[in-house]
Scaffold this active site. Structure first.
Site, PDB file in Angstrom:
ATOM      1  N   HIS A  94      49.510  50.396  33.724  1.00 41.15           N
ATOM      2  CA  HIS A  94      50.138  49.141  33.102  1.00 41.15           C
ATOM      3  C   HIS A  94      49.654  48.998  31.641  1.00 41.15           C
ATOM      4  O   HIS A  94      48.578  49.115  31.531  1.00 41.15           O
ATOM      5  CB  HIS A  94      49.761  47.810  33.994  1.00 41.15           C
TER       6      HIS A  94
ATOM      7  N   ARG B 239      61.227  42.484  34.275  1.00 36.61           N
ATOM      8  CA  ARG B 239      61.641  41.927  32.988  1.00 36.61           C
ATOM      9  C   ARG B 239      62.462  43.005  32.442  1.00 36.61           C
ATOM     10  O   ARG B 239      63.498  42.721  31.869  1.00 36.61           O
ATOM     11  CB  ARG B 239      60.246  41.854  32.194  1.00 36.61           C
TER      12      ARG B 239
HETATM   13  N1  LIG Z   1      49.169  42.737  35.728  1.00 35.23           N
HETATM   14  C1  LIG Z   1      49.763  41.923  34.830  1.00 35.23           C
HETATM   15  O1  LIG Z   1      50.943  42.046  34.567  1.00 35.23           O
HETATM   16  C2  LIG Z   1      48.937  40.589  34.406  1.00 35.23           C
HETATM   17  C3  LIG Z   1      49.856  39.491  33.952  1.00 35.23           C
HETATM   18  C4  LIG Z   1      49.237  38.192  33.577  1.00 35.23           C
HETATM   19  C5  LIG Z   1      47.723  38.225  33.924  1.00 35.23           C
HETATM   20  N2  LIG Z   1      47.190  39.402  34.222  1.00 35.23           N
HETATM   21  C6  LIG Z   1      45.614  39.457  34.259  1.00 35.23           C
HETATM   22  O2  LIG Z   1      45.300  38.135  35.280  1.00 35.23           O
HETATM   23  C7  LIG Z   1      43.904  37.627  34.818  1.00 35.23           C
HETATM   24  C8  LIG Z   1      43.967  36.218  35.050  1.00 35.23           C
HETATM   25  O3  LIG Z   1      44.697  35.810  33.915  1.00 35.23           O
HETATM   26  P1  LIG Z   1      44.394  33.852  33.412  1.00 35.23           P
HETATM   27  O4  LIG Z   1      45.410  33.919  32.315  1.00 35.23           O
HETATM   28  O5  LIG Z   1      44.752  33.517  34.378  1.00 35.23           O
HETATM   29  O6  LIG Z   1      42.944  33.809  32.894  1.00 35.23           O
HETATM   30  P2  LIG Z   1      42.036  32.686  32.774  1.00 35.23           P
HETATM   31  O7  LIG Z   1      40.918  33.009  31.939  1.00 35.23           O
HETATM   32  O8  LIG Z   1      42.974  31.391  32.617  1.00 35.23           O
HETATM   33  O9  LIG Z   1      41.512  32.424  34.308  1.00 35.23           O
HETATM   34  C9  LIG Z   1      40.434  33.288  35.119  1.00 35.23           C
HETATM   35  C10 LIG Z   1      39.628  32.486  35.836  1.00 35.23           C
HETATM   36  O10 LIG Z   1      38.728  33.426  36.527  1.00 35.23           O
HETATM   37  C11 LIG Z   1      37.632  32.528  36.667  1.00 35.23           C
HETATM   38  N3  LIG Z   1      36.440  33.455  36.736  1.00 35.23           N
HETATM   39  C12 LIG Z   1      35.647  34.219  35.790  1.00 35.23           C
HETATM   40  N4  LIG Z   1      34.582  34.598  36.445  1.00 35.23           N
HETATM   41  C13 LIG Z   1      35.016  34.430  37.746  1.00 35.23           C
HETATM   42  C14 LIG Z   1      33.798  35.058  38.890  1.00 35.23           C
HETATM   43  N5  LIG Z   1      32.859  35.706  38.875  1.00 35.23           N
HETATM   44  N6  LIG Z   1      34.222  34.392  40.181  1.00 35.23           N
HETATM   45  C15 LIG Z   1      35.521  33.577  40.334  1.00 35.23           C
HETATM   46  N7  LIG Z   1      36.105  33.039  39.341  1.00 35.23           N
HETATM   47  C16 LIG Z   1      35.714  33.615  37.803  1.00 35.23           C
HETATM   48  C17 LIG Z   1      37.517  31.659  35.365  1.00 35.23           C
HETATM   49  O11 LIG Z   1      36.545  30.640  35.671  1.00 35.23           O
HETATM   50  C18 LIG Z   1      39.053  31.175  35.193  1.00 35.23           C
HETATM   51  O12 LIG Z   1      39.339  30.150  35.927  1.00 35.23           O
HETATM   52  C19 LIG Z   1      43.546  38.433  33.469  1.00 35.23           C
HETATM   53  O13 LIG Z   1      42.661  39.124  33.773  1.00 35.23           O
HETATM   54  C20 LIG Z   1      44.843  38.672  33.081  1.00 35.23           C
HETATM   55  O14 LIG Z   1      44.785  39.932  32.124  1.00 35.23           O
HETATM   56  C21 LIG Z   1      47.715  40.429  34.552  1.00 35.23           C
END
Ligand SMILES: NC(=O)c1ccc[n+]([C@@H]2O[C@H](COP(=O)([O-])OP(=O)(O)OC[C@H]3O[C@@H](n4cnc5c(N)ncnc54)[C@H](O)[C@@H]3O)[C@@H](O)[C@H]2O)c1
Ligand SMILES: *[C@@H]1O[C@H](CO)[C@@H](O)[C@H](O)[C@H]1NC(C)=O
Length: 314
Positions: free
Chosen positions: A182, A158
Site C-alpha cells: 500500500h 477508488r
Molecule cells: N490503509 C489505508 O488505506 C489507511 C487509510 C486511512 C488511514 N489509515 C491509517 O489509520 C491510522 C489512523 O488514522 P486517523 O486519521 O484516525 O489518526 P488519528 O491521529 O486521528 O487517530 C489515531 C488515534 O490513535 C490514538 N492512539 C495513539 N497511541 C495509542 C495507543 N498506544 N493506544 C491506543 N490509542 C492510541 C490517538 O490518541 C488517536 O486518537 C493512521 O495510521 C492512518 O495512516 C490507513
C-alpha cells in the site's frame, strides 16, 4: 416463519478512536454489524467522548449496538480487534523515521492485547499498513489467516469508481484490484481486470480507457488530496473497516484485496482473498503479467529491508 434476523453475538474492539476509528465505529453502528463495540484509546477523554457521541447514534438510529469504553486486556478478548492507533507527530521526515512512532505504538498495543483470544481476528489499519500488519502477526502469534491489514482495499474501490466514471459502467460490474504494498508503489493489476466478467482488453477499447497509468495516478492523487485537506480519509477507511467486519461477522465470503501473510515473501502485502468468519478463508490466485510481478517484487524488497531494520531496533 419468524422474520427476526439472527444476529451473531459478536464483539468488536477498536483501538485508537481518532478520525478513522471514530468513523469505523459509526459505520459499524449504522450497519448493526455487532452487538458490543468496545472503544480503546490512550487519550481517555477522547475515548469517553467518542463513547457518548456514538451512543447518541445508536439511540437515534435504533441500532442495537452497545458502545463501551475499555482497556487493551478487554479488547484482546473480542472477536474482531481493529487497530487504528497512530501518531500524527513524526520525528523524522521520511520513510522509516516517519514510521517509527506508529511502529512502537502498534507493537505496544499488540503486546498489551496479549494473550489475544485464540480465534480473534486482528484488523490493522494504521500505516505503514503492510509493515505493521507483519509486526502484528509476529507479536500476536495468531494464525496468519486471522491477521488482516486494510492494505489496498480502499485503493481498489477508488480505482473501480474512477473507472466507472470514465467508461460509464457501474463500478460493481468492474473487477480490478490494486495490489502489492500500500502506498506509492502499489500496483493496479490491469492484466486481470474484467468488465461484466469479460477481460477488459476485449470489452473496452484502449482509447476509451485513455491512459491507465493516468487513472492510477488520479487514484493516488485523490488519496493524497484528501489527506492534505482534512488530515485523514476517515469516511472511506471507516467504511472499509465496517465492510471487512461485516464480511467476517456474517461469513459473507466476498473477495477483497487486503494485506495478509505471503509465505513466499515472508511479509504481509495485499492480494485478493475470500473473507469469512474465520478471517481469510482462502487465497485467490491472480495471474499477473511479468511487468506487474516485477513491480510488486521491487516494492516488497523495500518493505523487507524496512522490516529488517525495525526488527534490529531501527
Ligand atoms: N490503509 C489505508 O488505506 C489507511 C487509510 C486511512 C488511514 N489509515 C491509517 O489509520 C491510522 C489512523 O488514522 P486517523 O486519521 O484516525 O489518526 P488519528 O491521529 O486521528 O487517530 C489515531 C488515534 O490513535 C490514538 N492512539 C495513539 N497511541 C495509542 C495507543 N498506544 N493506544 C491506543 N490509542 C492510541 C490517538 O490518541 C488517536 O486518537 C493512521 O495510521 C492512518 O495512516 C490507513
Ligand atoms: C501514523 O499514524 C498517523 C495517524 O495517527 C498518520 O497520520 C500517519 O500518517 C502515520 N504515519 C505513517 C508513516 O504512515
Amino acid at each position: 416463519m419468524s422474520s427476526t434476523t439472527i444476529r451473531p453475538r459478536l464483539r468488536i474492539a477498536i483501538i485508537g478512536v481518532g478520525q478513522v476509528g471514530g468513523a469505523a465505529a459509526y459505520g459499524l453502528i449504522l450497519r448493526s454489524v455487532t452487538c458490543d463495540l468496545l472503544l480503546v484509546d490512550n487519550n481517555i477523554a477522547l475515548r469517553d467522548s467518542q463513547v457518548h457521541d456514538l451512543t447518541d447514534v445508536a439511540y437515534t438510529t435504533k441500532s442495537s449496538t452497545r458502545i463501551q469504553g475499555g482497556n487493551y486486556h478487554e479488547a484482546g478478548q473480542c472477536d474482531i480487534i481493529v487497530i487504528t492507533a497512530g501518531s500524527r507527530h513524526t520525528i523524522g521526515q521520511s520513510g522509516l523515521d516517519a514510521a517509527s512512532r506508529n511502529v512502537s505504538i502498534v507493537r505496544n498495543v499488540v503486546d498489551a492485547l496479549c494473550p489475544v483470544r485464540p480465534d480473534a481476528i486482528l484488523l490493522v489499519v494504521s500505516n505503514p499498513v503492510d509493515l505493521l500488519t507483519t509486526l502484528a502477526l509476529e507479536r500476536s502469534r495468531l494464525p496468519p489467516e486471522q491477521v488482516i491489514g486494510a492494505g489496498t482495499f480502499l485503493d481498489s474501490a477508488r480505482l473501480r469508481a474512477l473507472m466507472a466514471g470514465r467508461i460509464g459502467i457501474a463500478s460493481n460490474s468492474i473487477d480490478v484490484y490494486v495490489i502489492g504494498v500500500h502506498g506509492e508503489s502499489e500496483v493496479a493489476a490491469w492484466s486481470t481486470a474484467t468488465v461484466g466478467g469479460i477481460p477488459i482488453d476485449q470489452t473496452i477499447s484502449p482509447e476509451a480507457m485513455t491512459e491507465r497509468a493516468e487513472l492510477e495516478e488520479q487514484c493516488r492523487q485523490q488519496g493524497r488530496a484528501i489527506v492534505q485537506a482534512k488530515g485523514s480519509t476517515p469516511f472511506g477507511m471507516g467504511s472499509v473497516v465496517a465492510s471487512i467486519c461485516a464480511s467476517i461477522a456474517l461469513d459473507k465470503r466476498n473477495v477483497k484485496a487486503v494485506s495478509h501473510w505471503q509465505p513466499e515473501y515472508e511479509c504481509c502485502f495485499s492480494l485478493p482473498v475470500v473473507l469469512g468468519r474465520k478471517g481469510i478463508v482462502r487465497n485467490v490466485e491472480v495471474p499477473l503479467n511479468e511487468e506487474e510481478k516485477a513491480k510488486i517484487e521491487e516494492s516488497v524488497g523495500t518493505l523487507k529491508k524496512q522490516l529488517e531494520l525495525v526488527r534490529r531496533g531501527l
